[in-house]
Design a protein around this motif. Structure first.
Motif, PDB file in Angstrom:
ATOM      1  N   ILE A 134       0.860  -1.191   0.000  1.00 35.73           N
ATOM      2  CA  ILE A 134       0.000   0.000   0.000  1.00 35.73           C
ATOM      3  C   ILE A 134       0.896   1.240   0.000  1.00 35.73           C
ATOM      4  CG2 ILE A 134      -1.965   1.152   1.105  1.00 35.73           C
ATOM      5  CD1 ILE A 134      -2.336  -1.379   2.826  1.00 35.73           C
ATOM      6  N   PHE A 135       0.537   2.268  -0.816  1.00 35.39           N
ATOM      7  CA  PHE A 135       1.373   3.477  -0.839  1.00 35.39           C
ATOM      8  C   PHE A 135       0.522   4.745  -0.833  1.00 35.39           C
ATOM      9  CE2 PHE A 135       0.622   4.564  -5.264  1.00 35.39           C
ATOM     10  CZ  PHE A 135       0.381   3.341  -5.882  1.00 35.39           C
ATOM     11  N   ILE A 162      -1.711  13.390  -2.822  1.00 34.04           N
ATOM     12  CA  ILE A 162      -1.866  13.696  -4.260  1.00 34.04           C
ATOM     13  C   ILE A 162      -2.066  12.410  -5.045  1.00 34.04           C
ATOM     14  CG2 ILE A 162      -0.602  15.855  -4.195  1.00 34.04           C
ATOM     15  CD1 ILE A 162       1.783  14.354  -5.409  1.00 34.04           C
ATOM     16  N   ALA A 163      -1.744  11.276  -4.412  1.00 37.24           N
ATOM     17  CA  ALA A 163      -1.977   9.981  -5.064  1.00 37.24           C
ATOM     18  C   ALA A 163      -1.934   8.899  -3.993  1.00 37.24           C
ATOM     19  CB  ALA A 163      -0.916   9.699  -6.128  1.00 37.24           C
ATOM     20  N   ALA A 164      -2.564   7.775  -4.301  1.00 39.48           N
ATOM     21  CA  ALA A 164      -2.519   6.631  -3.374  1.00 39.48           C
ATOM     22  C   ALA A 164      -2.881   5.389  -4.169  1.00 39.48           C
ATOM     23  CB  ALA A 164      -3.509   6.828  -2.225  1.00 39.48           C
ATOM     24  N   GLU A 281      -2.085   2.715   5.834  1.00 41.88           N
ATOM     25  CA  GLU A 281      -3.171   1.775   5.557  1.00 41.88           C
ATOM     26  C   GLU A 281      -4.488   2.542   5.388  1.00 41.88           C
ATOM     27  OE1 GLU A 281      -2.379  -0.862   8.945  1.00 41.88           O
ATOM     28  OE2 GLU A 281      -1.795  -2.461   7.562  1.00 41.88           O
ATOM     29  N   ALA A 282      -4.956   3.213   6.429  1.00 43.69           N
ATOM     30  CA  ALA A 282      -6.276   3.856   6.374  1.00 43.69           C
ATOM     31  C   ALA A 282      -6.335   5.011   5.377  1.00 43.69           C
ATOM     32  CB  ALA A 282      -6.674   4.335   7.770  1.00 43.69           C
ATOM     33  N   ASN A 283      -5.331   5.925   5.378  1.00 46.18           N
ATOM     34  CA  ASN A 283      -5.412   7.088   4.490  1.00 46.18           C
ATOM     35  C   ASN A 283      -5.443   6.714   3.001  1.00 46.18           C
ATOM     36  OD1 ASN A 283      -5.810   9.330   6.088  1.00 46.18           O
ATOM     37  ND2 ASN A 283      -3.624   9.744   6.377  1.00 46.18           N
ATOM     38  N   PRO A 284      -4.479   5.881   2.522  1.00 42.73           N
ATOM     39  CA  PRO A 284      -4.547   5.549   1.088  1.00 42.73           C
ATOM     40  C   PRO A 284      -5.834   4.802   0.719  1.00 42.73           C
ATOM     41  CG  PRO A 284      -2.709   4.383   2.196  1.00 42.73           C
ATOM     42  CD  PRO A 284      -3.240   5.363   3.168  1.00 42.73           C
ATOM     43  N   ILE A 285      -6.262   3.887   1.581  1.00 37.91           N
ATOM     44  CA  ILE A 285      -7.499   3.132   1.307  1.00 37.91           C
ATOM     45  C   ILE A 285      -8.700   4.084   1.294  1.00 37.91           C
ATOM     46  CG2 ILE A 285      -9.086   1.419   2.325  1.00 37.91           C
ATOM     47  CD1 ILE A 285      -6.592   0.167   0.922  1.00 37.91           C
TER      48      ILE A 285
END
Ligand code: AHG
Ligand code: MN
Ligand code: MN
Length: 333
Positions: A134-135, A162-164, A281-285
């Motif tokens: 996850i990034f 700006i991206a995930a 984990e939570a923010n990109p998802i």
């Protein structure tokens, strides 16, 4: 002939940049190709983890107090190496490193921060169940006088991403990402070693028929969650639900993104703040979920609004389609 649908992730990101960010200098697409290179390196090891010495644990534990699997270490090194050489990443932060890392060569002008969970679902590696990477990508102001602590660059709320995206090493290897213009999925074609578009503009169904939670903790969830799950089981939304829980966030979320329904990791006795980590984990998802028309909360608050206080802080994470998320919100009020 070459099928017209053959669009690689590099071509897709360049087209997106041209369309939405004409001022972009192609730097971001160069950064993304560092991530896809690392993803292919990890994929090749996941595919043959049983061969050679890549299964099992290193015998050490990380800052989370969790046992570190060998593949955690390999994936972490692959990402640090591939991103560290990009020339435009100033700071990296990983689940496997206590604190953020300056990319020495580029600490002054590196315009991006990349935060990642190099191998998500590690407990599933040895039993051949899907795992992921996850990034989350944030912007970074240049710091020519080297004044700023890298942690200041990293601790930005999820709305600043700006991206995930993520890579899911499953029955096929997929890269799913957003830059704020929808969610797009690419499948690795092992014959040519490229991620090819396979799921353009993914939309999360507003109503599903699956819920995903670790039932073993159910008795220690705060009471409103127990009533909510009871409501789903008793057909309050006018349809029956089935339960699916893989134990790898990336795989459980990927299914929720495509099929709808709801994934929950509520507060439990052993994790009163929730188990999942906010920054990688939570923010990109949550960014992906919202970009696909879904929602992601702590149960009461939008994940993306949380002001982070520390790199490895944990949060409850509930993510899913609007119908299930609104029903849960009604129980939480
Ligand atoms: P990681 O392997 O990066 O530590 O993440 C594991 C997480 C997440 O992938 C998954 O949703 C959750 O742990 C499962 O936790 P439980 O085993 O407590 O259900
Ligand atoms: Mn994880
Ligand atoms: Mn991990």
């Amino acid at each position: 002939m070459i099928p017209t649908t053959l669009l690689t992730v590099q071509q897709h990101i360049l087209e997106e940049q041209r369309r939405y960010h004409p001022e972009a200098t192609g730097e971001f697409s160069w950064l993304l190709s560092g991530l896809t290179l690392a993803a292919k390196m990890v994929e090749s090891r996941v595919r043959r983890a049983g061969l050679g010495d890549l299964l099992g644990s290193t015998g050490e534990s990380n800052v989370q107090g969790e046992t570190v699997q060998k593949l955690d270490v390999y994936a972490n090194h692959a990402l640090l190496w591939c991103l560290g050489k990009r020339g435009n990443v100033g700071v990296m932060a990983s689940e496997e490193n206590d604190s953020p890392i300056f990319v020495e060569r580029d600490r002054h002008h590196g315009r991006y921060v990349v935060i990642f969970d190099p191998l998500d679902g590690s407990s599933n590696i040895d039993v051949n169940v899907s795992v992921g990477t996850i990034f989350s990508i944030l912007r970074r102001e240049p710091d020519p006088e080297r004044k700023r602590d890298p942690l200041q660059d990293v601790l930005q709320p999820g709305v600043q991403q700006i991206a995930a995206g993520y890579v899911v090493y499953g029955s096929s290897c997929m890269l799913v990402y957003t830059t704020g213009n929808g969610v797009h999925g690419f499948t690795l074609d092992p014959d040519i070693g490229a991620f090819i578009i396979s799921h353009e503009n993914i939309r999360m169904p507003s109503a599903g028929s699956l819920y995903s939670v670790n039932e073993a903790n159910a008795n220690t969830f705060p009471e409103p969650y127990q009533r909510f799950l009871g409501a789903l089981r008793s057909g309050q939304l006018g349809r029956s639900y089935s339960s699916r829980y893989i134990g790898s966030l990336v795989a459980d979320f990927h299914r929720t993104l495509l099929k709808g329904g709801i994934f929950l990791y509520p507060p439990t006795r052993s994790y009163p703040q929730g188990k999942l980590r906010l920054m990688y984990e939570a923010n990109p998802i949550a960014f992906l979920a919202e970009q696909a028309g879904g929602k992601a909360t702590t149960g009461t608050r939008r994940i993306l609004d949380i002001e982070p206080e520390s790199l490895h802080q944990r949060t409850p994470l509930i993510v899913g389609g609007t119908e299930e998320m609104e029903l849960l919100a009604s129980y939480m009020r």
